[in-house]
Design an enzyme around this catalytic site. Structure first.
Site, PDB file in Angstrom:
ATOM      1  N   ARG A 222       7.376 -11.640  11.156  1.00  0.00           N
ATOM      2  CA  ARG A 222       6.855 -10.269  11.094  1.00  0.00           C
ATOM      3  C   ARG A 222       7.920  -9.303  11.609  1.00  0.00           C
ATOM      4  NH1 ARG A 222       4.332  -8.637  15.266  1.00  0.00           N
ATOM      5  NH2 ARG A 222       2.960 -10.429  15.483  1.00  0.00           N
TER       6      ARG A 222
ATOM      7  N   TYR B 257      -0.025  10.592  -6.258  1.00  0.00           N
ATOM      8  CA  TYR B 257      -0.790   9.370  -6.511  1.00  0.00           C
ATOM      9  C   TYR B 257      -2.141   9.445  -5.791  1.00  0.00           C
ATOM     10  CZ  TYR B 257      -2.171   4.485  -6.079  1.00  0.00           C
ATOM     11  OH  TYR B 257      -2.889   3.313  -6.084  1.00  0.00           O
TER      12      TYR B 257
ATOM     13  N   ASP C 111       8.611  10.767  -2.163  1.00  0.00           N
ATOM     14  CA  ASP C 111       8.204   9.526  -2.824  1.00  0.00           C
ATOM     15  C   ASP C 111       8.993   9.449  -4.125  1.00  0.00           C
ATOM     16  OD1 ASP C 111       6.975   7.567  -4.358  1.00  0.00           O
ATOM     17  OD2 ASP C 111       5.000   7.917  -3.466  1.00  0.00           O
TER      18      ASP C 111
ATOM     19  N   LYS D 279       6.872  -1.024  -8.488  1.00  0.00           N
ATOM     20  CA  LYS D 279       7.135  -0.352  -9.755  1.00  0.00           C
ATOM     21  C   LYS D 279       8.551  -0.683 -10.254  1.00  0.00           C
ATOM     22  CE  LYS D 279       3.052   0.832  -8.964  1.00  0.00           C
ATOM     23  NZ  LYS D 279       2.700   1.608  -7.834  1.00  0.00           N
TER      24      LYS D 279
HETATM   25  O1  P1T Z   1       0.456   0.381  -5.104  1.00  0.00           O
HETATM   26  P1  P1T Z   1       1.418   0.498  -3.960  1.00  0.00           P
HETATM   27  O2  P1T Z   1       2.583  -0.411  -4.040  1.00  0.00           O
HETATM   28  O3  P1T Z   1       0.739   0.467  -2.627  1.00  0.00           O
HETATM   29  O4  P1T Z   1       2.099   1.952  -4.096  1.00  0.00           O
HETATM   30  C1  P1T Z   1       1.391   3.137  -3.945  1.00  0.00           C
HETATM   31  C2  P1T Z   1       2.071   4.246  -4.694  1.00  0.00           C
HETATM   32  C3  P1T Z   1       2.865   5.143  -4.011  1.00  0.00           C
HETATM   33  N1  P1T Z   1       3.489   6.154  -4.634  1.00  0.00           N
HETATM   34  C4  P1T Z   1       3.379   6.342  -5.953  1.00  0.00           C
HETATM   35  C5  P1T Z   1       4.091   7.480  -6.610  1.00  0.00           C
HETATM   36  C6  P1T Z   1       2.614   5.454  -6.721  1.00  0.00           C
HETATM   37  O5  P1T Z   1       2.528   5.661  -8.037  1.00  0.00           O
HETATM   38  C7  P1T Z   1       1.929   4.396  -6.081  1.00  0.00           C
HETATM   39  C8  P1T Z   1       1.061   3.442  -6.831  1.00  0.00           C
HETATM   40  N2  P1T Z   1       0.721   3.891  -8.103  1.00  0.00           N
HETATM   41  C9  P1T Z   1      -0.015   3.179  -9.010  1.00  0.00           C
HETATM   42  C10 P1T Z   1      -0.558   1.992  -8.780  1.00  0.00           C
HETATM   43  C11 P1T Z   1      -0.173   3.865 -10.303  1.00  0.00           C
HETATM   44  O6  P1T Z   1      -0.552   3.229 -11.298  1.00  0.00           O
HETATM   45  O7  P1T Z   1       0.097   5.060 -10.347  1.00  0.00           O
END
Ligand code: P1T
Length: 380
Positions: free
Chosen positions: A46, A98, A170, A195
Site C-alpha cells: 500500500r 464528469y 483533469d 481511459k
Molecule cells: O472511472 P474512473 O477511473 O474513476 O475515472 C473518473 C473520471 C474522471 N475524470 C473524467 C474526465 C472521466 O471521464 C472519468 C470517468 N468517466 C467515465 C467513466 C465516462 O464514461 O465518462
C-alpha cells in the site's frame, strides 16, 4: 527526450537484477526487511510497490512533472486532490464535468462542509469572478466531458494563483500526448488512467501529477493513509498501455476527425461538438494549448429520446457502454449513463439535452466507423 521515447523508456528501464526488459509485476503485499527499521526500499505494497513506482515515474515524465502518484481509479485520484482541502474551503469548478466528479463534490464533500460552484468552463471572466477569499481550488476539465468545451489553462492558472488557489486540470480527455497542463501553469493534473493511458478498456486506475514538493508530500501521505492504491497488475497494464499512447492518440484523432466531419454534414445531426472542427467556439484556443484535438466527440440528433434509442439500437460496430479511450469505439448516452448524477434541471442548464450522444472513437478503420454511423442514421 521526446514524447514517444519517454512513453517507452521513462520508469521502464530493464530490471537491474534479471535484465527483464519489461517491468516485472511485483505481485507481493509485503517485503522482507534486513533488520528492524532496515527495509530495502519497500515495506508494504500500500505504501509502495516497484511496479507502481515504475508507473508513477512514467506518469510524471509524460506530464513533464516532478511527481506522479497512482490511485485505484480516477475518482480516487480526485478524492486525493480534495484531501488538500478542509471544511469551509471553496472550490470553483467548471460547469461541464464528469458526472462522478460532480457527485463526489455534491454528495460526499458538500455535506462535509466544502463549498462548490460551477461557472461556465469556457468563460474565463466568470470563472475568475467566482473566486473568493476562501477558494482553495479551481477544478477544470478540458476538453470537458461530455460537451468537449475548452478552458484556457494558462488564464485559469493566473486567476487561481492571484487568489491564492491551486489549479487542478483533469486531463483525461486530452491525454498527456495532446496537452500538458503543468507546462501551462496548472498545479495538479488528474487522470482517469482507465481511459487513454490504459487504452484497452481492461483496467480502472487514476493518477495525480504535480511539480511542487510540498503538494507531493501531502498527496503521498494521503495515498498511503487512505489506501486507494492500484494493484501491481493494473499498474503493469497501464504501463503497457502508455508505451503505445502516442500511436494510439494519432489514430484516435484521425478517426475522430473523419467521424466529426461526416456527422457535421448529416441532415439528421443537429450539432457536433468536436474541438477540431473550425466552427467549434474554442477551436483557436484548442489549437494553441493542445497539439491535437483527440478522439472524443459528442453530437445532438434532430429528435428526442426515441430517435436516440433507435439510433443506438441500429449501431453494429460502436458498442453502447460507459467509459472511453480504449481501442474500440463506444457510444454513450450521457443523460442516463455518465451524467445521470446530475439532476435533470442541472443537466439541461449545462447544455446536456435528451438528444445528446457521446462517441469515444476507437482506432478501427475510419471508413468502417463512418459506414456504421451512416447506416444507423439512415434508419431514422
Ligand atoms: O472511472 P474512473 O477511473 O474513476 O475515472 C473518473 C473520471 C474522471 N475524470 C473524467 C474526465 C472521466 O471521464 C472519468 C470517468 N468517466 C467515465 C467513466 C465516462 O464514461 O465518462
Amino acid at each position: 527526450m521526446r514524447f514517444e521515447t519517454i512513453a517507452i523508456h521513462a520508469g521502464q528501464a530493464p530490471d537491474t537484477t534479471t535484465g527483464a526488459v519489461t517491468v516485472p509485476v511485483y505481485q507481493t503485499s509485503t517485503f522482507q526487511q534486513d533488520g528492524i527499521g532496515r527495509p530495502r526500499g519497500y515495506e508494504y505494497s500500500r505504501t509502495g510497490n516497484p511496479t507502481r513506482a515504475a508507473l508513477e515515474t512514467a506518469l510524471a515524465a509524460l506530464e513533464n512533472g516532478r511527481h506522479g502518484l497512482a490511485f485505484a481509479s480516477g475518482v480516487a485520484a480526485t478524492t486525493a486532490v480534495l484531501s488538500l482541502l478542509k471544511p469551509g474551503d471553496h472550490v470553483v469548478a467548471g460547469d461541464d464535468l464528469y458526472g462522478g466528479t460532480y457527485r463526489l463534490f455534491e454528495r460526499v464533500y458538500r455535506p462535509l462542509g466544502m463549498e462548490f460552484n460551477y461557472p461556465p468552463t469556457t468563460d474565463a471572466n466568470a470563472m475568475a469572478d467566482a473566486l473568493r477569499p476562501e477558494t482553495r481550488l479551481v477544478w477544470i476539465e478540458t476538453p470537458t466531458n461530455p460537451l468537449l468545451r475548452i478552458a484556457d489553462i494558462r488564464r485559469m492558472a493566473e486567476a487561481a494563483h492571484a487568489a491564492g488557489a491551486w489549479l487542478a486540470v483533469d486531463n483525461t480527455f486530452a491525454s498527456p500526448y495532446l496537452q500538458r497542463p503543468l507546462e501551462l501553469g496548472a498545479d495538479l493534473v488528474v487522470h482517469s488512467c482507465t481511459k487513454y493511458l490504459g487504452g484497452h478498456s481492461d483496467l480502472v486506475g487514476g493518477a495525480v501529477i504535480v511539480n511542487d514538493d510540498e503538494l507531493h508530500r501531502k498527496l503521498r501521505f494521503y495515498q498511503n493513509a487512505a489506501g486507494a492504491v492500484p494493484g501491481p497488475w493494473d499498474c503493469w497494464l497501464t504501463l503497457r498501455g502508455i508505451k503505445t499512447l502516442a500511436v494510439r492518440m494519432r489514430a484516435h484523432e484521425r478517426n475522430a476527425r473523419a467521424v466529426a466531419e461526416f456527422l457535421a454534414s448529416h441532415p439528421v445531426v443537429e450539432r457536433v461538438h468536436y474541438p477540431g472542427l473550425p466552427d467549434h467556439p474554442q477551436h483557436e484556443l484548442a489549437r494553441r494549448q493542445m497539439s491535437g484535438f483527440g478522439g472524443m466527440i459528442s453530437f445532438e440528433l434532430r429528435g428526442g429520446f426515441e430517435m436516440v434509442e433507435r439510433f443506438v439500437a441500429g449501431l453494429r460496430l460502436f458498442i453502447l457502454a460507459e467509459s472511453l479511450g480504449g481501442v474500440e469505439s463506444l457510444v454513450c448516452y450521457p443523460p442516463q449513463m455518465t451524467h445521470a448524477a446530475f439532476p435533470p434541471s442541472e443537466r439541461r442548464r449545462r447544455g446536456i439535452g435528451d438528444n445528446l450522444l457521446r462517441l469515444s472513437v476507437g482506432i478501427e478503420d475510419p471508413e468502417d466507423l463512418v459506414d456504421d454511423l451512416r447506416q444507423a442514421l439512415a434508419n431514422l
